[in-house]
Design an enzyme around this catalytic site. Structure first.
Site, PDB file in Angstrom:
ATOM      1  N   ARG A  99       0.788  -0.692   0.332  1.00 45.04           N
ATOM      2  CA  ARG A  99       0.323  -0.198   0.062  1.00 45.04           C
ATOM      3  C   ARG A  99       1.203   1.353  -0.316  1.00 45.04           C
ATOM      4  O   ARG A  99       0.404   2.172   0.306  1.00 45.04           O
ATOM      5  CB  ARG A  99      -1.178   0.360   1.424  1.00 45.04           C
ATOM      6  N   SER A 144     -10.266  -0.725   3.409  1.00 52.42           N
ATOM      7  CA  SER A 144      -9.717  -0.868   4.464  1.00 52.42           C
ATOM      8  C   SER A 144      -9.164   0.032   5.196  1.00 52.42           C
ATOM      9  O   SER A 144      -8.635   0.785   4.305  1.00 52.42           O
ATOM     10  CB  SER A 144      -8.661  -1.697   4.879  1.00 52.42           C
ATOM     11  N   GLU A 191      -4.865   3.323   6.704  1.00 47.31           N
ATOM     12  CA  GLU A 191      -4.472   3.387   5.194  1.00 47.31           C
ATOM     13  C   GLU A 191      -4.624   4.271   4.785  1.00 47.31           C
ATOM     14  O   GLU A 191      -4.331   5.059   3.647  1.00 47.31           O
ATOM     15  CB  GLU A 191      -4.544   1.690   4.594  1.00 47.31           C
TER      16      GLU A 191
HETATM   17  N1  EPU Z   1     -10.651 -11.264  10.126  1.00 51.97           N
HETATM   18  C1  EPU Z   1     -11.683 -11.451  10.737  1.00 51.97           C
HETATM   19  N2  EPU Z   1     -12.227 -10.392  11.157  1.00 51.97           N
HETATM   20  C2  EPU Z   1     -12.073  -9.851  10.197  1.00 51.97           C
HETATM   21  C3  EPU Z   1     -11.708  -9.797   9.221  1.00 51.97           C
HETATM   22  C4  EPU Z   1     -10.678 -10.293   9.513  1.00 51.97           C
HETATM   23  O1  EPU Z   1     -10.601 -12.548  12.390  1.00 51.97           O
HETATM   24  O2  EPU Z   1     -13.245  -8.564  11.251  1.00 51.97           O
HETATM   25  C5  EPU Z   1      -9.211 -12.311   9.633  1.00 51.97           C
HETATM   26  C6  EPU Z   1      -9.856 -13.353   8.543  1.00 51.97           C
HETATM   27  O3  EPU Z   1     -10.775 -13.798   8.540  1.00 51.97           O
HETATM   28  C7  EPU Z   1      -8.962 -13.698   7.780  1.00 51.97           C
HETATM   29  C8  EPU Z   1      -7.698 -12.561   8.378  1.00 51.97           C
HETATM   30  O4  EPU Z   1      -8.473 -11.648   9.122  1.00 51.97           O
HETATM   31  O5  EPU Z   1      -8.245 -14.790   8.686  1.00 51.97           O
HETATM   32  C9  EPU Z   1      -7.655 -12.143   6.735  1.00 51.97           C
HETATM   33  O6  EPU Z   1      -9.090 -11.319   6.140  1.00 51.97           O
HETATM   34  P1  EPU Z   1      -9.546 -10.795   4.969  1.00 51.97           P
HETATM   35  O7  EPU Z   1      -8.806 -11.772   3.933  1.00 51.97           O
HETATM   36  O8  EPU Z   1     -11.095 -10.253   4.539  1.00 51.97           O
HETATM   37  O9  EPU Z   1      -8.585  -9.673   4.613  1.00 51.97           O
HETATM   38  P2  EPU Z   1      -7.890  -8.287   5.237  1.00 51.97           P
HETATM   39  O10 EPU Z   1      -6.177  -9.144   5.332  1.00 51.97           O
HETATM   40  O11 EPU Z   1      -8.301  -7.736   6.565  1.00 51.97           O
HETATM   41  C10 EPU Z   1      -6.734  -7.879   3.484  1.00 51.97           C
HETATM   42  C11 EPU Z   1      -6.758  -5.978   2.003  1.00 51.97           C
HETATM   43  C12 EPU Z   1      -7.878  -6.019   1.697  1.00 51.97           C
HETATM   44  C13 EPU Z   1      -8.085  -7.190   0.639  1.00 51.97           C
HETATM   45  C14 EPU Z   1      -7.980  -8.462   1.330  1.00 51.97           C
HETATM   46  C15 EPU Z   1      -7.838  -9.214   0.346  1.00 51.97           C
HETATM   47  C16 EPU Z   1      -5.214  -5.194   3.773  1.00 51.97           C
HETATM   48  C17 EPU Z   1      -5.372  -3.157   4.511  1.00 51.97           C
HETATM   49  N3  EPU Z   1      -6.477  -5.522   3.012  1.00 51.97           N
HETATM   50  O12 EPU Z   1      -8.116  -7.385   4.057  1.00 51.97           O
HETATM   51  O13 EPU Z   1      -8.294  -4.454   0.960  1.00 51.97           O
HETATM   52  O14 EPU Z   1      -9.488  -6.851   0.175  1.00 51.97           O
HETATM   53  O15 EPU Z   1      -7.670  -8.377   2.262  1.00 51.97           O
HETATM   54  O16 EPU Z   1      -6.877  -9.681  -0.112  1.00 51.97           O
HETATM   55  O17 EPU Z   1      -4.186  -5.355   3.482  1.00 51.97           O
HETATM   56  C18 EPU Z   1      -8.460  -2.410   0.861  1.00 51.97           C
HETATM   57  O18 EPU Z   1      -7.614  -2.167   1.122  1.00 51.97           O
HETATM   58  O19 EPU Z   1      -9.274  -1.108   1.314  1.00 51.97           O
HETATM   59  C19 EPU Z   1      -9.075  -3.772   0.738  1.00 51.97           C
HETATM   60  C20 EPU Z   1     -10.234  -3.672   1.127  1.00 51.97           C
END
Ligand code: EPU
Length: 332
Positions: A160, A232, A328
């Protein structure tokens, strides 16, 4: 060319904020003409569609927006095509274009809000792909009217992040981004539940992968037209391996992604949920009930309401895990 005084600045948080002056240009020539006429004086701010911006109030200066909307194939060989895309093209329209034409690589980035210029500034990423993996160069015009092309290796891409986010680089306006896409079938399917979701379909093709990504996103991320948000709100923190191992002893089910031999990324959404903030509100702002990494405007929130919630969430994560999480979104 569009010139307007006191216009609302688009932003997906749905905040009511105004620009002192709004300038929109549809070509590099128009941008250069604006510069030559002395129309762009400090303070100025270049925006896309405001999907990663949090305004703390009106912006009294000049807000610039690109409406350069071309997509042209500039090169191809047996394996790849190179597409030169205007900064003002809606990102997801570009992904749809790639899918329709059978170009592989962008499909995991389906439905990310925003425009092509901002995608290259922010290094957008999702489901195992970052836009830097697809970029071959970024064309800019600086505030003096000089063109400069950055090869991908000059863009300083990281999670990012890019050189274009540096305060001293705000005078460079992205006009076009050139992407290299694959002609041969290849996918990135190892993230989360993608493979599992694909089993519901008779075959894997570009349109199906796009559909699966769209449905995963729609099940977790709120539609900004319904509930204001900027995706995010926080970055996932990258911690030293030793810190990760200490936390893992206490929280054996903690999810994580290896970054390199000495660093691990921990999902901030998981930590925020563990702190009990998921679905909770403070004033007119709330932590989204399906994805704790997302802060939402429940209606009538100000930038300050969202910052107050962000501060409370950050303090909770710091206290429980001893980890600092950073926004972010860009605060203006
Ligand atoms: N998780 C939880 N609780 C929550 C959210 C997530 O336990 O409320 C756990 C999920 O179960 C999973 C892990 O955290 O084990 C990762 O969750 P998720 O796949 O939803 O992705 P994220 O790390 O929360 C990142 C990006 C997103 C992108 C997703 C999918 C960043 C800041 N965010 O989110 O990007 O869509 O991965 O690749 O890196 C954005 O940048 O605006 C964005 C939406």
């Amino acid at each position: 060319m569009i010139f307007e005084k006191g216009r609302n600045i688009p932003n997906t948080f749905g905040l009511d904020v105004k620009a002192g002056r709004w300038l929109e240009y549809a070509s590099v020539e128009e941008l250069k003409a604006l510069i030559a006429e002395g129309q762009i004086s400090s303070p100025y701010l270049h925006v896309g569609s405001g999907s990663n911006l949090l305004f703390l109030g009106d912006f009294e200066g000049t807000v610039l927006h690109s409406a350069i909307k071309s997509i042209e194939m500039v090169n191809q060989d047996a394996e790849k095509v190179w597409l030169r895309v205007g900064a003002g093209v809606i990102w997801d329209d570009f992904v749809a274009y790639c899918v329709e034409h059978g170009y592989y690589g962008a499909e995991n980035l389906s439905l990310i809000p925003g425009e092509v210029g901002a995608s290259a500034v922010q290094n957008i990423g999702a489901y195992g792909v970052e836009v830097k993996d697809l970029i071959s160069c970024v064309e800019t015009v600086d505030v003096h009217g000089d063109k400069r092309v950055f090869g991908v290796e000059e863009c300083g891409y990281a999670y990012r992040n890019s050189v274009f986010k540096r305060p001293d680089m705000k005078s460079f306006f992205v006009t076009h981004v050139t992407f290299a896409l694959n002609k041969a079938e290849q996918y990135t399917l190892n993230y989360g539940t993608i493979r599992q979701e694909l089993e519901k379909y008779p075959q894997i093709d570009l349109a199906t992968v796009r559909q699966v990504i769209v449905s995963i996103r729609e099940s977790k991320l709120p539609d900004p037209k319904v509930l204001g948000n900027a995706g995010s709100f926080f970055m996932n923190p990258i911690v030293p391996r030793a810190k990760y191992e200490t936390l893992l002893q206490e929280y054996p089910s903690m999810p994580s992604y290896q970054v390199d031999a000495t660093h691990v990324k921990i999902p901030a959404g998981w930590m925020i949920e563990q702190c009990g903030w998921k679905g909770k509100s403070l004033g007119n702002a709330a932590v989204h009930d399906k994805q704790a990494l997302v802060l939402v405007n429940c209606g009538g929130a100000t930038g300050a309401d969202i910052v107050a919630l962000s501060d409370a969430v950050r303090a909770a994560v710091r206290e429980k895990f001893g980890v600092e999480i950073h926004p972010e979104v860009n605060m203006i």
